[in-house]
Enzyme design. Structure first.
Site, short mmCIF file in Angstrom:
data_model
loop_
_atom_site.label_atom_id
_atom_site.label_comp_id
_atom_site.label_asym_id
_atom_site.label_seq_id
_atom_site.Cartn_x
_atom_site.Cartn_y
_atom_site.Cartn_z
N SER A 136 3.32 4.87 26.04
CA SER A 136 4.24 5.48 27.00
C SER A 136 5.38 4.54 27.33
O SER A 136 5.22 3.31 27.30
CB SER A 136 3.44 5.78 28.27
OG SER A 136 4.30 6.08 29.33
N TYR A 160 -3.13 3.39 35.06
CA TYR A 160 -2.84 4.19 33.86
C TYR A 160 -1.91 3.41 32.93
O TYR A 160 -2.19 3.26 31.73
CB TYR A 160 -2.20 5.54 34.24
CG TYR A 160 -1.57 6.24 33.05
CD1 TYR A 160 -2.37 6.86 32.08
CD2 TYR A 160 -0.18 6.24 32.85
CE1 TYR A 160 -1.80 7.47 30.97
CE2 TYR A 160 0.39 6.85 31.74
CZ TYR A 160 -0.42 7.46 30.80
OH TYR A 160 0.14 8.05 29.70
N LYS A 164 -2.47 1.64 28.91
CA LYS A 164 -1.64 1.78 27.70
C LYS A 164 -1.30 0.39 27.15
O LYS A 164 -1.33 0.15 25.95
CB LYS A 164 -0.36 2.57 28.00
CG LYS A 164 -0.62 4.03 28.30
CD LYS A 164 -1.16 4.76 27.08
CE LYS A 164 -1.73 6.12 27.39
NZ LYS A 164 -2.52 6.72 26.33
P1 NAD Z 1 -3.63 16.05 27.73
O1 NAD Z 1 -4.47 15.72 28.91
O2 NAD Z 1 -3.04 17.40 27.65
O3 NAD Z 1 -4.43 15.77 26.39
C1 NAD Z 1 -5.43 14.78 26.28
C2 NAD Z 1 -6.66 15.45 25.71
O4 NAD Z 1 -7.68 14.45 25.57
C3 NAD Z 1 -7.22 16.55 26.62
O5 NAD Z 1 -7.44 17.71 25.87
C4 NAD Z 1 -8.53 15.97 27.14
O6 NAD Z 1 -9.51 16.97 27.35
C5 NAD Z 1 -8.90 15.00 26.03
N1 NAD Z 1 -9.74 13.89 26.45
C6 NAD Z 1 -9.61 13.09 27.54
N2 NAD Z 1 -10.61 12.21 27.58
C7 NAD Z 1 -11.40 12.45 26.51
C8 NAD Z 1 -12.61 11.88 26.02
N3 NAD Z 1 -13.24 10.90 26.68
N4 NAD Z 1 -13.12 12.35 24.87
C9 NAD Z 1 -12.52 13.36 24.20
N5 NAD Z 1 -11.41 13.96 24.63
C10 NAD Z 1 -10.85 13.51 25.77
O7 NAD Z 1 -2.48 14.93 27.66
P2 NAD Z 1 -1.20 14.87 26.73
O8 NAD Z 1 -0.02 15.08 27.60
O9 NAD Z 1 -1.38 15.69 25.53
O10 NAD Z 1 -1.23 13.33 26.36
C11 NAD Z 1 -1.77 12.87 25.14
C12 NAD Z 1 -1.65 11.37 25.09
O11 NAD Z 1 -0.29 10.98 25.27
C13 NAD Z 1 -2.43 10.64 26.20
O12 NAD Z 1 -2.97 9.46 25.63
C14 NAD Z 1 -1.36 10.30 27.21
O13 NAD Z 1 -1.69 9.18 27.96
C15 NAD Z 1 -0.17 10.03 26.30
N6 NAD Z 1 1.11 10.21 26.98
C16 NAD Z 1 1.39 11.42 27.56
C17 NAD Z 1 2.62 11.59 28.21
C18 NAD Z 1 2.93 12.90 28.88
O14 NAD Z 1 3.83 12.94 29.71
N7 NAD Z 1 2.27 14.00 28.57
C19 NAD Z 1 3.53 10.54 28.27
C20 NAD Z 1 3.22 9.33 27.65
C21 NAD Z 1 2.00 9.19 26.99
C1 UD1 Z 2 5.37 10.12 35.16
C2 UD1 Z 2 4.66 8.82 35.33
C3 UD1 Z 2 4.64 8.10 33.99
C4 UD1 Z 2 3.95 8.97 32.94
C5 UD1 Z 2 4.68 10.31 32.89
C6 UD1 Z 2 3.98 11.26 31.95
C7 UD1 Z 2 4.98 8.12 37.67
C8 UD1 Z 2 5.67 7.16 38.57
N1 UD1 Z 2 5.32 8.03 36.36
O1 UD1 Z 2 6.68 9.85 34.69
O2 UD1 Z 2 3.94 6.87 34.11
O3 UD1 Z 2 4.01 8.34 31.67
O4 UD1 Z 2 4.71 10.90 34.20
O5 UD1 Z 2 2.82 11.76 32.50
O6 UD1 Z 2 4.17 8.92 38.08
N2 UD1 Z 2 10.09 14.88 40.33
C9 UD1 Z 2 10.49 15.56 41.45
N3 UD1 Z 2 9.64 16.47 41.98
C10 UD1 Z 2 8.41 16.74 41.46
C11 UD1 Z 2 7.99 16.02 40.31
C12 UD1 Z 2 8.86 15.09 39.78
O7 UD1 Z 2 11.60 15.37 41.94
O8 UD1 Z 2 7.67 17.57 42.02
C13 UD1 Z 2 11.00 13.91 39.73
C14 UD1 Z 2 10.45 12.49 39.72
O9 UD1 Z 2 10.79 11.83 40.90
C15 UD1 Z 2 11.15 11.92 38.49
C16 UD1 Z 2 11.33 13.12 37.55
O10 UD1 Z 2 11.19 14.27 38.39
O11 UD1 Z 2 12.40 11.46 38.84
C17 UD1 Z 2 10.30 13.16 36.45
O12 UD1 Z 2 9.02 13.04 37.04
P1 UD1 Z 2 7.67 13.21 36.19
O13 UD1 Z 2 7.73 14.45 35.42
O14 UD1 Z 2 6.54 13.00 37.13
O15 UD1 Z 2 7.75 12.02 35.14
P2 UD1 Z 2 7.93 10.45 35.37
O16 UD1 Z 2 7.94 10.08 36.78
O17 UD1 Z 2 9.10 10.02 34.57
#
Ligand code: NAD
Ligand code: UD1
Length: 351
Positions: A136, A160, A164
Site C-alpha cells: 500500500s 495495518y 504491510k
Molecule cells: P478484501 O477484504 O476485499 O479482500 C481480501 C480477501 O482476503 C477477503 O475476501 C477476505 O475474506 C480474505 N481473507 C482475509 N483473511 C484471510 C485469511 N486468513 N485466509 C484466507 N482469506 C482471507 O480487500 P481488498 O481491497 O481486495 O484488498 C486486497 C489486498 O490489497 C489486501 O492485502 C489489502 O491490504 C491490500 N490493499 C488494499 C487497498 C484497498 O484500498 N482496497 C489498498 C492497499 C492495499
Molecule cells: C485509507 C487508509 C489507508 C488504506 C486505504 C485503503 C486511513 C488514514 N488511510 O486511505 O491506509 O491503505 O484507506 O483501504 O484510514 N473521506 C471523507 N469522508 C468519508 C471517507 C473518506 O471525506 O466518509 C476522505 C478522507 O478524509 C480522504 C479521502 O476521502 O481524504 C479518501 O479516504 P479513504 O477512502 O478512506 O482512503 P485513504 O484515507 O486515502
C-alpha cells in the site's frame, strides 16, 4: 491471448489468496481471461462465497475458490501440495481496516504477517519461487507527491500499515534466504467495479473509504457523506488522493506476473507503485459521482479525520516502463462503475 515468454511448456498455474475479495476477484477475472490456470483460496471473512459464480459468469469458465484460512498452516500446506505445479502466487488475503487495526493490533499481525509467513513456508515446501504481494502507498506516510519508489518508507502510523511494511521486509528476507522472486505492488486508492456489475467492493458494516460511502449514501443506506475537513492546504480545502480503477489495478498484477515469470525481475525483490499519477480532491470525487449518476449527494463538512495525509498521488513511471502497464480508466469511469455495482447490489439484496 496469453503469450508465454517464460519458457514454461504449459499454461502457468497461479494461486490467488484472497481470491473472493475486491481486488482478488477482479484479478481472477483478468487471469482467466488471459488464459492462466487459476486456483483461488479465501476464508470468506470479508467476501461472499457467491463471488466464484460471479467470476465464472463473467469469464464463461467454471472456477472454484476453496475455503482455506492462511492462518491454518497445516491446511494451507496440504492445499498447496494437492495442487501440484503452481508457478506463482498472488497474495491478497489480509485484513485492511486501518481503524480496526488500531483497536485490535494482534488480530492484524496474526493474519497479515503470520498468514504471509505460513504462505511462504507452504511455497518453499513446494518449490514455488514467485510471488506478487499487495502492499500500500500507506508505507510512504506524508510525502511530497508525486511519490515514486525511491521515497523513503516512513514509520507506520497504524498497525495495518506496519503489517504491510513488515511483510515487505519478510519477503525481502525470504528472497535473500532462498531466492524467492518477489514483486510488491504499492496500491494507491483502488475504487470502481467490474463493467459487468457482477463483482465489486463489499464493505462490511459502515464503510471507512470514500467511494463506497458515497455510493451507499446515494442509494439511501447512509444519510449523508461527511467530508473530513475542508481547511487543508489544497485548492478546494479537501484532501487529495490517487484513485485507481480496480480493473486497471488487476491488469497490473498480470503484467507483474508476466515480468516475473519471464525472468525480468533481476533484483529478486522489487517494488512498484500503482496509481494513475493524478490526484483528485474529495470534492472532485463527489462532483464526478454526481455527474455520472445524475444524483445529488447529501454532504456536510466535518472535522479532519485523525491520521489523514493532506495529499498523496503516485509517480508510476517505473511500472509504466518496466511492466509496460498504464491505466486506461478515469475518475468518471471509476464512479460510474462503482455506482452501477451499488445499484446491482441493491437489486440482489431486494430479491
Ligand atoms: P478484501 O477484504 O476485499 O479482500 C481480501 C480477501 O482476503 C477477503 O475476501 C477476505 O475474506 C480474505 N481473507 C482475509 N483473511 C484471510 C485469511 N486468513 N485466509 C484466507 N482469506 C482471507 O480487500 P481488498 O481491497 O481486495 O484488498 C486486497 C489486498 O490489497 C489486501 O492485502 C489489502 O491490504 C491490500 N490493499 C488494499 C487497498 C484497498 O484500498 N482496497 C489498498 C492497499 C492495499
Ligand atoms: C485509507 C487508509 C489507508 C488504506 C486505504 C485503503 C486511513 C488514514 N488511510 O486511505 O491506509 O491503505 O484507506 O483501504 O484510514 N473521506 C471523507 N469522508 C468519508 C471517507 C473518506 O471525506 O466518509 C476522505 C478522507 O478524509 C480522504 C479521502 O476521502 O481524504 C479518501 O479516504 P479513504 O477512502 O478512506 O482512503 P485513504 O484515507 O486515502
Amino acid at each position: 491471448m496469453l503469450i508465454f515468454t517464460n519458457n514454461l511448456n504449459k499454461t502457468p498455474k497461479i494461486l490467488v489468496t484472497g481470491a473472493a475479495g475486491f481486488i482478488g476477484s477482479h484479478t481472477m477475472v483478468e487471469l482467466q481471461q488471459a488464459g492462466y490456470q487459476v486456483i483461488g483460496l479465501d476464508n470468506f471473512e470479508n467476501s461472499s462465497i457467491h463471488v466464484a459464480d460471479q467470476i465464472s459468469s463473467i469469464t464463461g469458465t467454471p472456477i472454484t475458490i476453496e475455503n482455506i484460512d492462511i492462518r491454518n498452516k497445516k491446511a494451507l500446506i496440504a492445499f498447496v501440495q494437492q495442487h501440484k505445479d503452481i508457478h506463482a502466487v498472488i497474495h491478497f488475503a489480509a485484513y485492511k481496516a486501518v481503524g480496526e487495526s488500531v483497536q485490535f493490533p494482534t488480530k492484524y499481525y496474526e493474519n497479515n504477517v503470520g498468514g504471509t509467513a505460513n504462505l511462504l513456508d507452504a511455497m518453499a515446501v513446494n518449490d514455488i519461487n514467485s510471488i506478487v504481494f499487495s502492499s500500500s502507498c500507506t508505507v510512504y506516510g506524508e510525502a511530497n507527491p508525486p511519490v515514486d519508489e525511491t521515497t523513503p518508507v516512513q514509520i507506520a502510523t497504524s498497525p495495518y500499515g506496519n503489517t504491510k511494511q513488515i511483510c515487505e521486509e519478510l519477503l525481502r528476507d525470504q528472497n535473500r534466504a532462498n531466492g524467492l522472486n518477489v514483486i510488491s505492488l504499492r496500491y494507491f486508492n483502488p475504487v470502481g467495479a467490474h463493467d459487468s456489475a457482477l463483482i465489486g467492493e463489499l464493505p462490511l458494516g459502515i464503510p471507512n473509504n470514500l467511494v463506497p460511502f458515497i455510493t451507499q449514501t446515494a442509494i439511501g443506506k447512509r444519510k449523508q457523506l461527511t467530508v473530513f475537513g475542508n481547511d487543508y492546504p489544497t485548492p478546494d480545502g479537501t484532501c487529495i488522493r490517487d484513485y485507481i480503477h480496480v480493473v486497471d489495478l488487476a491488469k497490473a498484477h498480470l503484467k507483474a506476473l508476466e515480468y516475473q515469470l519471464a525472468g525480468k525481475n533481476q533484483l529478486g525483490f522489487d517494488v512498484f507503485n500503482l496509481g494513475t499519477g493524478k490526484g483528485s480532491s474529495v470534492l472532485e470525487v463527489v462532483a464526478a459521482f454526481e455527474k455520472v449518476s445524475g444524483q445529488h449527494l447529501n454532504m456536510v463538512f466535518g472535522p479532519r479525520r485523525a491520521g489523514d495525509v493532506v495529499q498523496v498521488y503516485a509517480a508510476c513511471d517505473k511500472a509504466n516502463k518496466a511492466l509496460g502497464w498504464k491505466t486506461e480508466r478515469n475518475l468518471e469511469n471509476c464512479m460510474q462503475t462503482a455506482w452501477a455495482w451499488e445499484q446491482a447490489l441493491a437489486k440482489m439484496e431486494n430479491k
